[in-house]
Design a protein around this motif. Sequence first.
Motif, PDB file in Angstrom:
ATOM      1  N   GLN A 142      26.623  39.612  28.659  1.00  9.51           N
ATOM      2  CA  GLN A 142      27.768  38.701  28.646  1.00  9.51           C
ATOM      3  C   GLN A 142      27.292  37.246  28.668  1.00  9.51           C
ATOM      4  O   GLN A 142      26.089  36.972  28.771  1.00  9.51           O
ATOM      5  N   ASP A 143      28.250  36.322  28.582  1.00 10.29           N
ATOM      6  CA  ASP A 143      27.878  34.904  28.556  1.00 10.29           C
ATOM      7  C   ASP A 143      27.982  34.250  29.930  1.00 10.29           C
ATOM      8  O   ASP A 143      27.880  33.026  30.039  1.00 10.29           O
ATOM      9  N   ASN A 144      28.157  35.066  30.966  1.00 10.75           N
ATOM     10  CA  ASN A 144      28.176  34.518  32.314  1.00 10.75           C
ATOM     11  C   ASN A 144      27.969  35.657  33.304  1.00 10.75           C
ATOM     12  O   ASN A 144      27.975  36.838  32.929  1.00 10.75           O
ATOM     13  N   HIS A 145      27.789  35.311  34.567  1.00 12.52           N
ATOM     14  CA  HIS A 145      27.501  36.305  35.591  1.00 12.52           C
ATOM     15  C   HIS A 145      28.796  36.921  36.123  1.00 12.52           C
ATOM     16  O   HIS A 145      29.890  36.441  35.867  1.00 12.52           O
ATOM     17  N   GLY A 146      28.652  37.994  36.898  1.00 13.06           N
ATOM     18  CA  GLY A 146      29.806  38.579  37.581  1.00 13.06           C
ATOM     19  C   GLY A 146      30.130  39.994  37.192  1.00 13.06           C
ATOM     20  O   GLY A 146      30.857  40.684  37.918  1.00 13.06           O
ATOM     21  N   GLY A 147      29.647  40.455  36.016  1.00 15.37           N
ATOM     22  CA  GLY A 147      29.960  41.825  35.613  1.00 15.37           C
ATOM     23  C   GLY A 147      31.451  42.036  35.471  1.00 15.37           C
ATOM     24  O   GLY A 147      32.133  41.332  34.710  1.00 15.37           O
ATOM     25  N   THR A 148      31.979  42.989  36.210  1.00 13.65           N
ATOM     26  CA  THR A 148      33.415  43.291  36.174  1.00 13.65           C
ATOM     27  C   THR A 148      34.263  42.057  36.417  1.00 13.65           C
ATOM     28  O   THR A 148      35.317  41.873  35.795  1.00 13.65           O
ATOM     29  N   TRP A 149      33.810  41.209  37.322  1.00  4.46           N
ATOM     30  CA  TRP A 149      34.613  40.040  37.696  1.00  4.46           C
ATOM     31  C   TRP A 149      34.600  38.971  36.607  1.00  4.46           C
ATOM     32  O   TRP A 149      35.372  38.003  36.689  1.00  4.46           O
ATOM     33  N   TRP A 150      33.762  39.131  35.593  1.00  7.96           N
ATOM     34  CA  TRP A 150      33.769  38.234  34.445  1.00  7.96           C
ATOM     35  C   TRP A 150      34.464  38.871  33.249  1.00  7.96           C
ATOM     36  O   TRP A 150      35.211  38.211  32.528  1.00  7.96           O
ATOM     37  N   PRO A 209      39.543  35.154  53.119  1.00  9.33           N
ATOM     38  CA  PRO A 209      40.401  36.327  53.340  1.00  9.33           C
ATOM     39  C   PRO A 209      39.668  37.612  53.010  1.00  9.33           C
ATOM     40  O   PRO A 209      38.712  37.622  52.234  1.00  9.33           O
ATOM     41  N   SER A 210      40.136  38.708  53.590  1.00  6.30           N
ATOM     42  CA  SER A 210      39.468  40.001  53.391  1.00  6.30           C
ATOM     43  C   SER A 210      39.574  40.481  51.950  1.00  6.30           C
ATOM     44  O   SER A 210      38.651  41.092  51.422  1.00  6.30           O
ATOM     45  N   ILE A 211      40.714  40.232  51.318  1.00  5.32           N
ATOM     46  CA  ILE A 211      40.922  40.609  49.923  1.00  5.32           C
ATOM     47  C   ILE A 211      40.856  39.329  49.098  1.00  5.32           C
ATOM     48  O   ILE A 211      41.540  38.355  49.398  1.00  5.32           O
ATOM     49  N   ALA A 212      40.010  39.336  48.064  1.00  4.33           N
ATOM     50  CA  ALA A 212      39.794  38.099  47.306  1.00  4.33           C
ATOM     51  C   ALA A 212      39.992  38.330  45.818  1.00  4.33           C
ATOM     52  O   ALA A 212      39.790  39.434  45.307  1.00  4.33           O
ATOM     53  N   ALA A 213      40.358  37.258  45.121  1.00  2.00           N
ATOM     54  CA  ALA A 213      40.529  37.302  43.670  1.00  2.00           C
ATOM     55  C   ALA A 213      39.168  37.310  42.982  1.00  2.00           C
ATOM     56  O   ALA A 213      38.150  36.937  43.571  1.00  2.00           O
ATOM     57  N   GLY A 214      39.164  37.715  41.716  1.00  2.00           N
ATOM     58  CA  GLY A 214      37.926  37.803  40.968  1.00  2.00           C
ATOM     59  C   GLY A 214      37.174  36.486  40.912  1.00  2.00           C
ATOM     60  O   GLY A 214      35.943  36.447  41.030  1.00  2.00           O
ATOM     61  N   GLY A 215      37.896  35.379  40.738  1.00  2.00           N
ATOM     62  CA  GLY A 215      37.253  34.071  40.683  1.00  2.00           C
ATOM     63  C   GLY A 215      36.549  33.712  41.977  1.00  2.00           C
ATOM     64  O   GLY A 215      35.477  33.082  41.970  1.00  2.00           O
ATOM     65  N   GLU A 216      37.143  34.085  43.098  1.00  2.00           N
ATOM     66  CA  GLU A 216      36.520  33.805  44.396  1.00  2.00           C
ATOM     67  C   GLU A 216      35.238  34.626  44.576  1.00  2.00           C
ATOM     68  O   GLU A 216      34.255  34.152  45.165  1.00  2.00           O
ATOM     69  N   GLN A 276      32.581  32.986  42.576  1.00  2.00           N
ATOM     70  CA  GLN A 276      32.104  31.791  43.256  1.00  2.00           C
ATOM     71  C   GLN A 276      31.107  32.158  44.349  1.00  2.00           C
ATOM     72  O   GLN A 276      30.090  31.468  44.546  1.00  2.00           O
ATOM     73  N   TYR A 277      31.380  33.242  45.059  1.00  2.00           N
ATOM     74  CA  TYR A 277      30.446  33.740  46.080  1.00  2.00           C
ATOM     75  C   TYR A 277      29.098  34.069  45.444  1.00  2.00           C
ATOM     76  O   TYR A 277      28.037  33.711  45.974  1.00  2.00           O
ATOM     77  N   LEU A 278      29.128  34.730  44.288  1.00  2.00           N
ATOM     78  CA  LEU A 278      27.887  35.060  43.591  1.00  2.00           C
ATOM     79  C   LEU A 278      27.195  33.807  43.071  1.00  2.00           C
ATOM     80  O   LEU A 278      25.963  33.705  43.092  1.00  2.00           O
ATOM     81  N   GLN A 279      27.998  32.830  42.603  1.00  2.00           N
ATOM     82  CA  GLN A 279      27.412  31.583  42.118  1.00  2.00           C
ATOM     83  C   GLN A 279      26.671  30.861  43.242  1.00  2.00           C
ATOM     84  O   GLN A 279      25.584  30.298  43.032  1.00  2.00           O
TER      85      GLN A 279
END
Length: 500
Positions: free
Chosen positions: A52-60, A86-93, A96-99
């Motif tokens: 892919q053209d960015n990191h994250g796998g499923t979240w990208w 929060p315990s449940i987070a959106a894909g973008g969050e 960002q954690y991985l970044q």
Amino acid sequence: MTSAATATQEPRSGEQEHVDVLIVGAGVSGIGAAHRLRKEFPDRSFAILESQDNHGGTWWTHRFPGIRSDSDLFTYGFRDRPWSGPSIAAGGEIRQYLQELIDEDDLADHIRYHHEVTGLSWSSGDARWTAEVTRTDTGEKVRVTSSFLWMCQGYYNHDEPYTPEFPGQERFEGTIVHPQTWPEDLEYAGKRVLVIGSGATAATVVPAVAKTAAHVTMLQRSPSYWFPAPTVHDLATMLEPLDLPAEWTHEILRRTYVQQLDWLATTGRDDPDQLHEFLVETIRPLLPEGTDVEKHFTPAYRPWQQRIAFVPDGDFFERMRDGKVSVATDKIEEFTEKGVQLASGEVIEADIIVTATGFNLAVFGDIPFAVDGEPVDFSRQVTWHGMMISGVPNMAYAFGYFRHSWTLRIDLVNDVIARIFEQMSERGASTVVPTLRPGDEDMPLLPWSSPDNFNPGYVMRSQDKMFKQGDREPWTHMHEHDHDRVALPQADLDDGLQYR
């Protein structure tokens, strides 16, 4: 945030790169593997190949509305990199954690985006892997060699989702989309939306789309189990005024979630009737009055034989109570110009139909493997503790949990791989290969996933091409976390492994 362009080392045409460790995939597992290499083996060179053209796998790759984790982030995050939020987070969050992990570990220069691996071959004479790679942005062919291969590409096909052929679907005059290939310009505000499927994806898409759609109908052949999980744990709210160090809060909440997940998994195994009652009775008061719970929310299978649909703060049921969402349980007879006709004769009209019908498993990214010139048929091979494959040298793979957070197991796998690296160094070994012991050659080969254990459609459809497990250690996998957290740290690195 570092962009994909700046994070990618530009290819040098015709030049071959060699690294000590080659990681395939820049998702959660791949970045976790690189993080451990940085921390424990700083002198080893490595590269991450990502198609892919960015990191994250499923979240990208997943862009459908509401994309989020259905696992808590205190256990989905890495144990030595506390999650805050929060315990449940959106894909973008999550990305960002991985970044932040990429930035902290200086991983950006090690990631090769647009690099699709098209073949992997091992040479015993050279004691190295060769990866044949195609640049997806330029079409160039490049080659990377490595002493050790770490497969972190995930377990399904990102490019080809599973979509059954429905009778007459070509007649439908509206729009048909699959969540895995969601168009960025799809406009659903004020539209009637029909979502086919009731798994984790539907549980995410339905309440998100229902915020602006005229109405959303979720159509299922049979019910799933649901659980309304709080976005913010009550315990987190209680701890906040205490102003504890962040790592304390993280560890307390992580252990709390592990305990809850363990209870769900072990109760589903040991006392499924109890878990069934707990799950059904938990959602009953959240449903609109008059809902046929038996028909729409009482599955025929044992709890946890398929994934439980986690819904943060019960948002799905809130939309039902507001009249924005309805549930239909029936089989599709055929598509019509205006929607679908069910086996009962009922017609559901829609402007947009979302086929949340699942995905296709891929064995190590469906990349062809060869060992000393011989193609590897993984369906004839056996797993070693769910992280290496018999007869395949110097190769580990990342596979997490279905019932617990994926990363809980990834952390444990990374521990074992680190121990193997240390063992190889101590012995002066260049090669490690899982090898059946005397007496194991004739052991029964069991399916990758026993239907009695975990049997969703995407698993059952792919059993014939997946690798196998044996009837004894160390050739088994698909254990729960309460087993792995004790067994994997104690795994005997001489049992079933040969060093050369």
